[in-house]
Motif scaffolding. Structure first.
Motif, PDB file in Angstrom:
ATOM      1  N   LEU A 193      22.829   8.717  15.669  1.00 13.72           N
ATOM      2  CA  LEU A 193      24.226   8.338  15.856  1.00 13.72           C
ATOM      3  C   LEU A 193      24.415   6.827  15.791  1.00 13.72           C
ATOM      4  CD1 LEU A 193      25.194  10.758  18.780  1.00 13.72           C
ATOM      5  CD2 LEU A 193      25.786  10.979  16.372  1.00 13.72           C
ATOM      6  N   ILE A 194      23.403   6.074  16.225  1.00 12.93           N
ATOM      7  CA  ILE A 194      23.512   4.616  16.211  1.00 12.93           C
ATOM      8  C   ILE A 194      23.437   4.063  14.793  1.00 12.93           C
ATOM      9  CG2 ILE A 194      22.383   2.476  16.939  1.00 12.93           C
ATOM     10  CD1 ILE A 194      21.568   3.906  19.503  1.00 12.93           C
ATOM     11  N   VAL A 195      22.567   4.631  13.949  1.00  8.43           N
ATOM     12  CA  VAL A 195      22.353   4.066  12.614  1.00  8.43           C
ATOM     13  C   VAL A 195      23.359   4.571  11.589  1.00  8.43           C
ATOM     14  CG1 VAL A 195      19.886   3.824  13.062  1.00  8.43           C
ATOM     15  CG2 VAL A 195      20.729   5.880  11.917  1.00  8.43           C
ATOM     16  N   ILE A 196      24.167   5.576  11.935  1.00  9.95           N
ATOM     17  CA  ILE A 196      25.142   6.099  10.970  1.00  9.95           C
ATOM     18  C   ILE A 196      26.066   5.005  10.430  1.00  9.95           C
ATOM     19  CG2 ILE A 196      27.252   7.500  10.854  1.00  9.95           C
ATOM     20  CD1 ILE A 196      25.783   9.698  12.287  1.00  9.95           C
ATOM     21  N   PRO A 197      26.616   4.090  11.260  1.00 12.00           N
ATOM     22  CA  PRO A 197      27.526   3.078  10.705  1.00 12.00           C
ATOM     23  C   PRO A 197      26.883   2.141   9.689  1.00 12.00           C
ATOM     24  CG  PRO A 197      27.778   3.244  13.081  1.00 12.00           C
ATOM     25  CD  PRO A 197      26.555   4.027  12.722  1.00 12.00           C
ATOM     26  N   TYR A 198      25.547   2.078   9.653  1.00 11.97           N
ATOM     27  CA  TYR A 198      24.881   1.146   8.746  1.00 11.97           C
ATOM     28  C   TYR A 198      24.496   1.781   7.414  1.00 11.97           C
ATOM     29  CZ  TYR A 198      24.529  -1.573  13.026  1.00 11.97           C
ATOM     30  OH  TYR A 198      24.830  -2.255  14.175  1.00 11.97           O
ATOM     31  N   PHE A 199      24.877   3.020   7.198  1.00 15.47           N
ATOM     32  CA  PHE A 199      24.536   3.711   5.959  1.00 15.47           C
ATOM     33  C   PHE A 199      25.794   4.294   5.335  1.00 15.47           C
ATOM     34  CE2 PHE A 199      20.574   3.653   8.277  1.00 15.47           C
ATOM     35  CZ  PHE A 199      19.631   3.390   7.289  1.00 15.47           C
ATOM     36  N   ASP A 200      25.653   4.711   4.082  1.00 18.06           N
ATOM     37  CA  ASP A 200      26.747   5.358   3.379  1.00 18.06           C
ATOM     38  C   ASP A 200      26.981   6.736   3.995  1.00 18.06           C
ATOM     39  OD1 ASP A 200      28.649   6.249   1.658  1.00 18.06           O
ATOM     40  OD2 ASP A 200      27.308   6.544  -0.046  1.00 18.06           O
ATOM     41  N   VAL A 201      28.112   6.888   4.668  1.00 21.11           N
ATOM     42  CA  VAL A 201      28.413   8.144   5.351  1.00 21.11           C
ATOM     43  C   VAL A 201      29.274   9.058   4.489  1.00 21.11           C
ATOM     44  CG1 VAL A 201      28.189   7.189   7.659  1.00 21.11           C
ATOM     45  CG2 VAL A 201      30.379   7.059   6.499  1.00 21.11           C
ATOM     46  N   ASN A 202      29.291   8.796   3.179  1.00 17.54           N
ATOM     47  CA  ASN A 202      29.991   9.677   2.250  1.00 17.54           C
ATOM     48  C   ASN A 202      31.478   9.754   2.601  1.00 17.54           C
ATOM     49  OD1 ASN A 202      30.359  11.364   0.100  1.00 17.54           O
ATOM     50  ND2 ASN A 202      29.619  13.199   1.117  1.00 17.54           N
ATOM     51  N   ILE A 203      32.125   8.580   2.598  1.00 13.31           N
ATOM     52  CA  ILE A 203      33.538   8.522   2.948  1.00 13.31           C
ATOM     53  C   ILE A 203      34.381   9.288   1.932  1.00 13.31           C
ATOM     54  CG2 ILE A 203      35.478   6.954   3.308  1.00 13.31           C
ATOM     55  CD1 ILE A 203      33.529   4.879   4.287  1.00 13.31           C
ATOM     56  N   LYS A 204      33.963   9.303   0.677  1.00  8.94           N
ATOM     57  CA  LYS A 204      34.721   9.991  -0.356  1.00  8.94           C
ATOM     58  C   LYS A 204      34.663  11.500  -0.213  1.00  8.94           C
ATOM     59  CE  LYS A 204      33.958   6.336  -3.773  1.00  8.94           C
ATOM     60  NZ  LYS A 204      33.408   6.009  -5.117  1.00  8.94           N
ATOM     61  N   GLY A 205      33.737  12.020   0.577  1.00 12.26           N
ATOM     62  CA  GLY A 205      33.630  13.461   0.750  1.00 12.26           C
ATOM     63  C   GLY A 205      33.120  14.172  -0.486  1.00 12.26           C
ATOM     64  N   GLU A 206      32.194  13.536  -1.220  1.00 12.87           N
ATOM     65  CA  GLU A 206      31.650  14.163  -2.421  1.00 12.87           C
ATOM     66  C   GLU A 206      30.801  15.369  -2.042  1.00 12.87           C
ATOM     67  OE1 GLU A 206      29.492  11.036  -4.207  1.00 12.87           O
ATOM     68  OE2 GLU A 206      31.241  10.079  -5.117  1.00 12.87           O
ATOM     69  N   ARG A 215      30.261  24.960  -2.422  1.00 14.57           N
ATOM     70  CA  ARG A 215      29.973  23.953  -3.450  1.00 14.57           C
ATOM     71  C   ARG A 215      30.694  22.636  -3.188  1.00 14.57           C
ATOM     72  NH1 ARG A 215      29.220  21.216  -7.521  1.00 14.57           N
ATOM     73  NH2 ARG A 215      28.504  21.687  -9.593  1.00 14.57           N
ATOM     74  N   ILE A 216      31.862  22.686  -2.563  1.00 18.55           N
ATOM     75  CA  ILE A 216      32.663  21.477  -2.381  1.00 18.55           C
ATOM     76  C   ILE A 216      32.371  20.771  -1.059  1.00 18.55           C
ATOM     77  CG2 ILE A 216      34.519  22.408  -3.814  1.00 18.55           C
ATOM     78  CD1 ILE A 216      36.032  23.083  -1.258  1.00 18.55           C
ATOM     79  N   LYS A 217      31.463  21.318  -0.251  1.00 18.24           N
ATOM     80  CA  LYS A 217      31.207  20.734   1.054  1.00 18.24           C
ATOM     81  C   LYS A 217      30.305  19.508   0.933  1.00 18.24           C
ATOM     82  CE  LYS A 217      33.674  23.712   3.145  1.00 18.24           C
ATOM     83  NZ  LYS A 217      35.014  23.293   3.671  1.00 18.24           N
ATOM     84  N   PRO A 218      30.632  18.416   1.631  1.00 19.93           N
ATOM     85  CA  PRO A 218      29.808  17.202   1.566  1.00 19.93           C
ATOM     86  C   PRO A 218      28.557  17.314   2.420  1.00 19.93           C
ATOM     87  CG  PRO A 218      31.673  16.861   3.021  1.00 19.93           C
ATOM     88  CD  PRO A 218      31.854  18.226   2.427  1.00 19.93           C
ATOM     89  N   LEU A 219      27.703  16.325   2.306  1.00 18.84           N
ATOM     90  CA  LEU A 219      26.440  16.309   3.059  1.00 18.84           C
ATOM     91  C   LEU A 219      26.689  16.302   4.562  1.00 18.84           C
ATOM     92  CD1 LEU A 219      23.354  16.040   3.134  1.00 18.84           C
ATOM     93  CD2 LEU A 219      23.643  13.561   2.937  1.00 18.84           C
ATOM     94  N   SER A 220      27.699  15.560   5.004  1.00 17.39           N
ATOM     95  CA  SER A 220      27.991  15.501   6.442  1.00 17.39           C
ATOM     96  C   SER A 220      28.326  16.886   6.994  1.00 17.39           C
ATOM     97  CB  SER A 220      29.149  14.533   6.691  1.00 17.39           C
ATOM     98  OG  SER A 220      30.289  14.913   5.938  1.00 17.39           O
ATOM     99  N   TRP A 221      29.020  17.711   6.197  1.00 12.18           N
ATOM    100  CA  TRP A 221      29.362  19.073   6.642  1.00 12.18           C
ATOM    101  C   TRP A 221      28.105  19.907   6.811  1.00 12.18           C
ATOM    102  CZ3 TRP A 221      28.692  24.049   4.921  1.00 12.18           C
ATOM    103  CH2 TRP A 221      29.507  25.026   5.483  1.00 12.18           C
ATOM    104  N   TRP A 222      27.146  19.781   5.902  1.00 10.25           N
ATOM    105  CA  TRP A 222      25.908  20.559   5.983  1.00 10.25           C
ATOM    106  C   TRP A 222      25.074  20.136   7.190  1.00 10.25           C
ATOM    107  CZ3 TRP A 222      25.047  24.848   3.370  1.00 10.25           C
ATOM    108  CH2 TRP A 222      25.778  25.064   2.190  1.00 10.25           C
ATOM    109  N   ILE A 223      24.991  18.834   7.448  1.00 11.73           N
ATOM    110  CA  ILE A 223      24.211  18.372   8.597  1.00 11.73           C
ATOM    111  C   ILE A 223      24.834  18.857   9.898  1.00 11.73           C
ATOM    112  CG2 ILE A 223      23.442  16.321   9.851  1.00 11.73           C
ATOM    113  CD1 ILE A 223      23.214  14.885   7.196  1.00 11.73           C
ATOM    114  N   MET A 224      26.166  18.765  10.003  1.00 14.01           N
ATOM    115  CA  MET A 224      26.830  19.213  11.221  1.00 14.01           C
ATOM    116  C   MET A 224      26.709  20.724  11.376  1.00 14.01           C
ATOM    117  SD  MET A 224      28.290  18.051  13.835  1.00 14.01           S
ATOM    118  CE  MET A 224      29.160  18.704  15.258  1.00 14.01           C
ATOM    119  N   THR A 225      26.794  21.473  10.277  1.00 14.11           N
ATOM    120  CA  THR A 225      26.645  22.926  10.343  1.00 14.11           C
ATOM    121  C   THR A 225      25.245  23.309  10.803  1.00 14.11           C
ATOM    122  OG1 THR A 225      28.265  23.175   8.562  1.00 14.11           O
ATOM    123  CG2 THR A 225      26.849  25.068   9.032  1.00 14.11           C
ATOM    124  N   TRP A 226      24.239  22.597  10.295  1.00 12.95           N
ATOM    125  CA  TRP A 226      22.861  22.852  10.762  1.00 12.95           C
ATOM    126  C   TRP A 226      22.732  22.568  12.248  1.00 12.95           C
ATOM    127  CZ3 TRP A 226      19.577  19.188  12.911  1.00 12.95           C
ATOM    128  CH2 TRP A 226      18.280  19.634  13.169  1.00 12.95           C
TER     129      TRP A 226
END
Length: 230
Positions: free
Chosen positions: A119-132, A192-203
């Motif tokens: 949670l601390i390092v998330i702001p320092y990386f690309d968090v997929n703001i575009k929701g690709e 297919r349209i779900k971003p990486l953040s959705w998969w991590i949170m679902t896991w």
């Protein structure tokens, strides 16, 4: 041939009024672009009234349940009689379940610490703001990196026989593979349209729910596996 565009110099802060106009910003003006007047809804009363109604309905339902059913409280605590199994509150049962597979230092400090560090390092990386999406045409490296991480995690969990974590992890990995392979199905199009953040949170939600459910209903004396209907 189109007419020659004439540029006129002037002093203004509205850069959207005339796109072909050259504007010189001085110390007394500031660049400002006026947005289009799109339809808007006010927080009050459109949102706050709905939230108040939901809160009141929830309070009424809670009071009714409290009047109809007693809380499942046990007898007074007896220091000379320890219940078997001694279960933590439901929100800590996931960590208690991890203690069954890993050493205390790993389940109680290392794994929760890694979550906090993540949670601390998330702001320092690309968090997929575009929701690709996790995988799309011409760019599947993100999908294979995600699958490789899950495969490595499954191997480690299998070594420790932590099946309550390995099984939901394998399920999420299978869903991520179904998305690009079965694009024609309704489930494939949805995933297919779900971003990486959705998969991590679902896991994370799947693993947490599984650990809590197993610790609540399937653990008996000595933290052994028991079926709830026996």
């Amino acid at each position: 041939m189109a007419d020659e565009v004439k540029y006129v110099a002037g002093v203004s802060s509205n850069a959207k009024k005339d796109p072909v106009r050259v504007v010189f910003l001085t110390s007394k003006t500031s660049a400002a672009v006026k947005s289009d007047n799109a339809p808007r809804l006010m927080s009050y009363p459109n949102l706050l009234l709905r939230e108040m109604l939901v809160f009141e309905v929830l309070a009424i339902v809670t009071v009714v349940l409290a009047l109809l059913w007693d809380a499942p409280l046990e007898q007074l605590a007896n220091p000379l009689l320890t219940p078997n199994p001694a279960k933590a509150p439901w929100y800590f049962l996931g960590l208690q379940e991890l203690l069954h597979y890993f050493p205390p230092i790993v389940a109680g400090i290392v794994i929760p610490g890694l979550v906090v560090v993540g949670l601390i390092v998330i702001p320092y990386f690309d968090v997929n703001i575009k929701g690709e999406p996790l995988s799309f045409t011409g760019r599947n490296a993100r999908l294979w990196a995600f699958e490789g991480s899950l495969a490595l995690m499954i191997l480690v969990l299998s070594f420790y026989r932590a099946w309550t974590v390995a099984i939901p992890t394998a399920f999420i990995a299978a869903l991520a593979l179904i998305a690009p392979l079965y694009e024609g199905t309704r489930l494939g199009k949805y995933l297919r349209i779900k971003p990486l953040s959705w998969w991590i949170m679902t896991w994370f939600v799947a693993v947490s729910s599984t650990l809590t459910g197993v610790g609540t209903f399937f653990r008996g004396p000595g933290w052994s596996w028991v079926w709830p209907w026996r």
